[in-house]
Enzyme design. Structure first.
Site, PDB file in Angstrom:
ATOM      1  N   LYS A 168     -17.800  34.224  30.585  1.00 42.35           N
ATOM      2  CA  LYS A 168     -18.939  34.328  29.667  1.00 42.35           C
ATOM      3  C   LYS A 168     -19.250  32.958  29.052  1.00 42.35           C
ATOM      4  CE  LYS A 168     -15.756  35.771  26.023  1.00 42.35           C
ATOM      5  NZ  LYS A 168     -15.151  36.926  25.337  1.00 42.35           N
ATOM      6  N   ARG A 211     -14.509  46.492  16.776  1.00 40.90           N
ATOM      7  CA  ARG A 211     -15.755  45.891  17.260  1.00 40.90           C
ATOM      8  C   ARG A 211     -16.499  46.903  18.112  1.00 40.90           C
ATOM      9  NH1 ARG A 211     -15.396  40.190  20.451  1.00 40.90           N
ATOM     10  NH2 ARG A 211     -14.381  41.475  22.023  1.00 40.90           N
ATOM     11  N   HIS A 215      -9.345  45.840  23.575  1.00 39.29           N
ATOM     12  CA  HIS A 215      -9.258  44.398  23.304  1.00 39.29           C
ATOM     13  C   HIS A 215      -8.370  44.150  22.089  1.00 39.29           C
ATOM     14  CE1 HIS A 215     -10.611  40.301  23.885  1.00 39.29           C
ATOM     15  NE2 HIS A 215     -11.052  40.205  22.652  1.00 39.29           N
ATOM     16  N   ARG A 264      -7.384  40.030  31.761  1.00 35.73           N
ATOM     17  CA  ARG A 264      -8.688  39.411  31.512  1.00 35.73           C
ATOM     18  C   ARG A 264      -8.554  38.058  30.817  1.00 35.73           C
ATOM     19  NH1 ARG A 264      -9.821  44.335  28.651  1.00 35.73           N
ATOM     20  NH2 ARG A 264     -10.074  43.067  26.784  1.00 35.73           N
ATOM     21  N   TYR A 277     -27.358   8.117   8.856  1.00 32.55           N
ATOM     22  CA  TYR A 277     -28.091   8.848   7.825  1.00 32.55           C
ATOM     23  C   TYR A 277     -27.307   8.953   6.531  1.00 32.55           C
ATOM     24  CZ  TYR A 277     -31.358  10.453  11.427  1.00 32.55           C
ATOM     25  OH  TYR A 277     -32.292  10.515  12.416  1.00 32.55           O
ATOM     26  N   CYS A 286     -25.245  11.990  14.398  1.00 32.01           N
ATOM     27  CA  CYS A 286     -26.684  12.262  14.509  1.00 32.01           C
ATOM     28  C   CYS A 286     -26.913  13.327  15.586  1.00 32.01           C
ATOM     29  CB  CYS A 286     -27.450  11.003  14.877  1.00 32.01           C
ATOM     30  SG  CYS A 286     -27.133   9.614  13.775  1.00 32.01           S
ATOM     31  N   ASP A 312     -28.316  12.960  18.486  1.00 35.56           N
ATOM     32  CA  ASP A 312     -28.147  12.451  19.850  1.00 35.56           C
ATOM     33  C   ASP A 312     -27.183  11.279  19.963  1.00 35.56           C
ATOM     34  OD1 ASP A 312     -30.613  14.057  20.507  1.00 35.56           O
ATOM     35  OD2 ASP A 312     -31.432  12.551  19.136  1.00 35.56           O
TER      36      ASP A 312
HETATM   37  C1  LIG Z   1     -13.753  36.847  25.682  1.00 33.98           C
HETATM   38  C2  LIG Z   1     -13.041  38.050  26.125  1.00 33.98           C
HETATM   39  C3  LIG Z   1     -11.815  37.947  26.810  1.00 33.98           C
HETATM   40  C4  LIG Z   1     -11.084  36.648  27.018  1.00 33.98           C
HETATM   41  O1  LIG Z   1     -10.418  36.253  25.844  1.00 33.98           O
HETATM   42  P1  LIG Z   1      -9.526  34.928  25.813  1.00 33.98           P
HETATM   43  O2  LIG Z   1      -8.962  34.918  24.457  1.00 33.98           O
HETATM   44  O3  LIG Z   1     -10.469  33.782  26.054  1.00 33.98           O
HETATM   45  O4  LIG Z   1      -8.536  35.059  26.899  1.00 33.98           O
HETATM   46  C5  LIG Z   1     -11.267  39.115  27.306  1.00 33.98           C
HETATM   47  N1  LIG Z   1     -11.861  40.307  27.119  1.00 33.98           N
HETATM   48  C6  LIG Z   1     -13.016  40.431  26.445  1.00 33.98           C
HETATM   49  C7  LIG Z   1     -13.622  41.788  26.280  1.00 33.98           C
HETATM   50  C8  LIG Z   1     -13.637  39.314  25.912  1.00 33.98           C
HETATM   51  O5  LIG Z   1     -14.775  39.452  25.237  1.00 33.98           O
END
Ligand SMILES: *Cc1c(COP(=O)(O)O)cnc(C)c1O
Length: 361
Positions: free
Chosen positions: A36, A132, A161, A217, A254, A301, A303
């Site tokens: 992602k 969540r 998660h 994951r 700045y 800044c 850029d």
């Molecule tokens: C982002 C995410 C992960 C990965 O998490 P890490 O901490 O980067 O390993 C796994 N599962 C879900 C649902 C996530 O949103």
């Protein structure tokens, strides 16, 4: 076209190394690589291609648009979409696997599948303590049973998660794991089973063997953060845009928050907060030039950023500048930068802007 001197060098060897660490930890379990947010800033298509070539089985993204970009780049692996319930047609058109966390969406998906005279695999998310997304513990058995009754839906995955598997103290994470197992068992009693069960993010891949099930994951660890034996994949590099010698009392950038106290040599670097070089690094950040640390002076800044190279000999208009990465014996990681400004490496990496070209080595 991104014609900007600053670039992100993506080290595919480091990526392979990090993947091998995942493998060492998880054996022959399926690996769903989380790509992602443009693969945490590393470039989703290239990273995904490399990981698939090296044997991962699934990809995970946050939103449907990210998945479509991967399909358009020619990737054919299964892709889970974590955080979207508004793009059901696209799931069919692009052969995506939605993560489902409410009955109504499941019904819509089933109906659309019926209309197309096909079936679709989905993964069911339960909330074991992240607070969540996901069916809550009390409602999960009943609601998931309802989904199991829908036509055209294949319950392929069961997932949750962790909120804090990265903590030394695993008490809450273990409690989440226990709830997850209980739910899985309860569903089993109701004859609801899944091909894949997964809950392990990077932290759990690294430290919670019991949480690996038959799929993991990992995200951040693939990119080199979360344990000492991982190698950061991304280096952010640039070149001096201008060197100048200035007298004491010269204001820099700045709001004149920095005024030279001595005769100084100042280098201007063509990277700024629009590229993800956070403005909080004003008067705090460091970059590497000629193998030495040069402090950021004045405000960052949009850029550009200025650094003090008075104490570094031999800096010239061709000098390489490392914002993230190694040079000589020195190293600056995204974690170092994150610590400085009170955030996490995830945010540093995913903030690296679109103007920055990713170069794969
Ligand atoms: C982002 C995410 C992960 C990965 O998490 P890490 O901490 O980067 O390993 C796994 N599962 C879900 C649902 C996530 O949103």
């Amino acid at each position: 076209m991104a014609l900007q001197t600053t670039f992100a060098e993506i080290n595919l060897k480091a990526l392979s190394h990090n993947l091998s660490v995942v493998r060492k930890k998880t054996g022959n379990r399926n690996i769903l690589a989380v790509v992602k947010a443009n693969a945490y800033g590393h470039g989703a298509a290239e990273i995904s291609k490399h990981l698939l070539k090296n044997g991962i089985s699934h990809l995970g993204v946050a939103f449907t648009g990210e998945a479509i970009q991967l399909r358009e780049a020619g990737l054919e692996a299964p892709i889970l979409v974590f955080f979207d319930r508004d793009h059901i047609e696209e799931c069919f058109n692009y052969d995506l696997t939605p993560v489902v966390f409410d009955v109504n969406t499941a019904k819509k998906i089933s109906k659309e599948a019926g209309r197309r005279k096909r079936k679709i695999a989905i993964h069911i998310k339960v909330d074991t303590g992240m607070g969540r997304l996901g069916f809550t513990l009390d409602r999960a058995p009943v609601e998931i049973s309802k989904i199991a009754c829908l036509e055209n839906i294949i319950l392929e995955g069961f997932m949750s998660h962790f909120s804090d598997a990265d903590l030394q103290d695993k008490e809450f994470a273990n409690q989440q794991l226990k709830s997850f197992l209980l739910l899985k068992k309860e569903l089993g009693r109701r004859k609801i089973t899944f091909k894949y069960t997964h809950i392990a993010n990077s932290a759990a891949v690294l430290a919670m063997t019991d949480a690996h099930f038959n799929m993991v994951r990992p995200g951040i660890m693939l990119y080199g953060y979360g344990a000492d034996n991982l190698k950061p994949v991304l280096n952010l590099k640039s070149k001096v845009l201008l060197i100048k010698k200035v007298p004491p009392g010269t204001p820099i950038s700045y709001a004149r928050t920095f005024i030279t106290k001595r005769k100084s040599v100042i280098a201007t670097i063509p990277v700024g907060y629009a590229d993800g070089y956070n403005r909080k690094l004003s008067n705090r950040g460091e970059v590497l030039i000629n193998g030495k640390r040069a402090p950021v002076i004045g405000r960052v800044c949009m850029d550009t950023v200025m650094v003090d190279v008075t104490d570094i000999s031999g800096v010239n208009m061709d000098s390489e500048v490392v914002l993230i990465g190694c040079q000589g014996k020195e190293e600056i990681t995204a974690a170092d930068i994150a610590d400085k400004i009170g955030t996490i490496p995830y945010e540093i990496l995913t903030s690296i802007g679109q103007r920055i070209k990713r170069v794969y080595r």
